[in-house]
Design a protein around this motif. Structure first.
Motif, PDB file in Angstrom:
ATOM      1  N   HIS A 156       0.800  -1.223   0.000  1.00 51.13           N
ATOM      2  CA  HIS A 156       0.000   0.000   0.000  1.00 51.13           C
ATOM      3  C   HIS A 156       0.834   1.275   0.000  1.00 51.13           C
ATOM      4  CE1 HIS A 156      -3.819  -2.124   0.698  1.00 51.13           C
ATOM      5  NE2 HIS A 156      -3.138  -2.907   1.497  1.00 51.13           N
ATOM      6  N   HIS A 167       0.733   7.765   6.634  1.00 49.20           N
ATOM      7  CA  HIS A 167      -0.048   7.495   5.422  1.00 49.20           C
ATOM      8  C   HIS A 167       0.436   8.274   4.198  1.00 49.20           C
ATOM      9  CE1 HIS A 167      -3.900   5.703   7.435  1.00 49.20           C
ATOM     10  NE2 HIS A 167      -2.795   5.098   7.791  1.00 49.20           N
ATOM     11  N   ILE A 202       0.732   6.699   0.366  1.00 45.69           N
ATOM     12  CA  ILE A 202      -0.162   5.575   0.116  1.00 45.69           C
ATOM     13  C   ILE A 202      -0.826   5.751  -1.252  1.00 45.69           C
ATOM     14  CG2 ILE A 202      -2.376   4.558   0.767  1.00 45.69           C
ATOM     15  CD1 ILE A 202      -1.582   4.731   3.620  1.00 45.69           C
ATOM     16  N   SER A 203      -0.818   4.675  -2.030  1.00 42.12           N
ATOM     17  CA  SER A 203      -1.386   4.731  -3.375  1.00 42.12           C
ATOM     18  C   SER A 203      -2.392   3.607  -3.557  1.00 42.12           C
ATOM     19  CB  SER A 203      -0.277   4.593  -4.419  1.00 42.12           C
ATOM     20  OG  SER A 203      -0.820   4.434  -5.708  1.00 42.12           O
ATOM     21  N   ASN A 204      -3.534   3.961  -4.122  1.00 37.20           N
ATOM     22  CA  ASN A 204      -4.545   2.948  -4.411  1.00 37.20           C
ATOM     23  C   ASN A 204      -4.344   2.300  -5.782  1.00 37.20           C
ATOM     24  OD1 ASN A 204      -5.968   3.255  -1.985  1.00 37.20           O
ATOM     25  ND2 ASN A 204      -7.098   5.007  -2.784  1.00 37.20           N
ATOM     26  N   SER A 205      -3.568   2.943  -6.638  1.00 43.23           N
ATOM     27  CA  SER A 205      -3.410   2.416  -7.993  1.00 43.23           C
ATOM     28  C   SER A 205      -2.665   1.086  -7.999  1.00 43.23           C
ATOM     29  CB  SER A 205      -2.670   3.426  -8.870  1.00 43.23           C
ATOM     30  OG  SER A 205      -1.369   3.678  -8.359  1.00 43.23           O
ATOM     31  N   ILE A 247      -2.825  -1.300  -5.907  1.00 44.74           N
ATOM     32  CA  ILE A 247      -3.623  -2.442  -5.455  1.00 44.74           C
ATOM     33  C   ILE A 247      -4.877  -2.657  -6.291  1.00 44.74           C
ATOM     34  CG2 ILE A 247      -2.795  -2.332  -3.083  1.00 44.74           C
ATOM     35  CD1 ILE A 247      -5.332  -0.844  -2.331  1.00 44.74           C
ATOM     36  N   LEU A 248      -4.993  -1.909  -7.385  1.00 43.33           N
ATOM     37  CA  LEU A 248      -6.087  -2.193  -8.306  1.00 43.33           C
ATOM     38  C   LEU A 248      -5.903  -3.590  -8.860  1.00 43.33           C
ATOM     39  CD1 LEU A 248      -6.367   1.191 -10.260  1.00 43.33           C
ATOM     40  CD2 LEU A 248      -7.899   0.320  -8.478  1.00 43.33           C
ATOM     41  N   THR A 277      -2.224  -5.795  -9.761  1.00 46.30           N
ATOM     42  CA  THR A 277      -1.635  -6.665  -8.737  1.00 46.30           C
ATOM     43  C   THR A 277      -0.526  -7.574  -9.254  1.00 46.30           C
ATOM     44  OG1 THR A 277      -3.489  -8.213  -9.014  1.00 46.30           O
ATOM     45  CG2 THR A 277      -3.625  -6.631  -7.191  1.00 46.30           C
TER      46      THR A 277
END
Length: 316
Positions: free
Chosen positions: A105, A118, A121-124, A126-127, A131
């Motif tokens: 994350h 935090h 932290i990147s959401n891209s 864990i798309l 993965t």
């Protein structure tokens, strides 16, 4: 006289009603609630459905009692999800090898304050579609094999329909490795007669994974044979080479599996089994244990002594 009495009664009733109005406590009003009150967000609810009417009744009772909707009673979904995620991770292989949150994350685990920890932290990453590359940072051989699979090609093309990524089989936080007994049912989620996606795959997958157990057993037996033959001074060079070949194939089975070519995987595993069987021949099995021939000794002496004793008794 009667009219005067009626007038007095009416005036008395008016005074009574006024007195009751004065002495009756004021209607309960909504208390001043903190910012996390339901009322802050839900003041405009309409009575358009039964569930909404029930919710408003509950809200009114809470307001009359001075109860705010705090995390004590209604823990927010994020906190519940985080607690569950941590519980799954804590018993995973990742936890065992100290693969912590920031590895996937981002963020800074050395910081104490939440805002600082935090940062980054990147959401891209864990798309779902991303993965493979993220997991491949640690699982390089698996990623290399996966990139040659039909699963990866479909995932990369963004086609409609099932396109499994890493988390499809292993889950995001529990990081499970499916066993042979589980794989058939799991593959059936996509490979079945309804979808028409090669429904023969689940059974083949179960059979292929089961053969890995056979390879493990044969390697164990081969190792024992080589050690026993070496202890007896036999030449075990060829057997050791076969054993190493079988062990290498076993070591590579997790990565080779991610090619999702069951025919290739099954061929490799059975090649390892053959190598292990050849290594076992370093110590051939003996059908009978030869009884060593004893040289004449104490038994002959007893026989001669017995014959001599019998002769002497007969003479007397």
């Amino acid at each position: 006289m009667l009219e005067k009495n009626v007038s007095k009664i009416i005036i008395g009733l008016i005074f009574v009603l006024i007195a009751l109005q004065v002495t009756q406590p004021a209607a309960s009003k909504a208390p001043d609630l903190p910012n996390n009150s339901c009322a802050d967000c839900h003041r405009q609810l309409l009575f358009s459905s039964e569930s909404q009417r029930q919710f408003i009744d509950i809200r009114i009772k809470h307001l009359e009692s001075g109860i705010s909707c705090s995390i004590v009673c209604h823990e927010d979904k994020l906190n519940k999800s985080t607690a569950s995620t941590y519980a799954m991770w804590s018993i995973s292989t990742h936890a065992l090898f100290e693969v912590t949150c920031e590895k996937c994350h981002g963020g800074d685990p050395l910081k104490v304050l939440k805002q600082e920890a935090h940062v980054g932290i990147s959401n891209s990453s864990i798309l779902r579609a991303n993965t493979p590359e993220m997991c491949g940072k640690c699982h390089g051989p698996e990623l290399d094999e996966f990139k040659s699979s039909q699963h990866f090609k479909k995932l990369e093309s963004n086609q409609e329909g099932p396109a499994p990524a890493c988390i499809t089989c292993h889950q995001a936080h529990s990081v499970r490795v499916l066993t042979a007994s589980e794989i058939e049912d799991f593959c059936s989620n996509c490979h079945n007669n309804i979808t028409g996606i090669n429904p023969a795959v689940p059974k083949k997958a179960e059979s292929a994974l089961s053969s890995v157990r056979e390879l493990q057993l044969e390697i164990s037996k081969a190792r024992s044979s080589v050690l026993e033959a070496k202890a007896l001074g036999k030449d075990v060079a060829a057997a050791e080479a076969d054993l190493e070949s079988a062990k290498t194939i076993l070591k590579n089975t997790p990565s080779v599996w991610h090619r999702f070519n069951l025919t290739y995987f099954d061929t490799e595993v059975h090649k390892g089994i053959t190598d292990a069987l050849n290594a076992e021949k370093a110590m051939p099995e003996e059908t009978e244990t030869a009884v060593p021939t004893k040289a004449p000794g104490f038994e002959v002496f007893l026989l001669v002594s017995g014959l001599l004793a019998a002769y002497l008794l007969k003479r007397h």
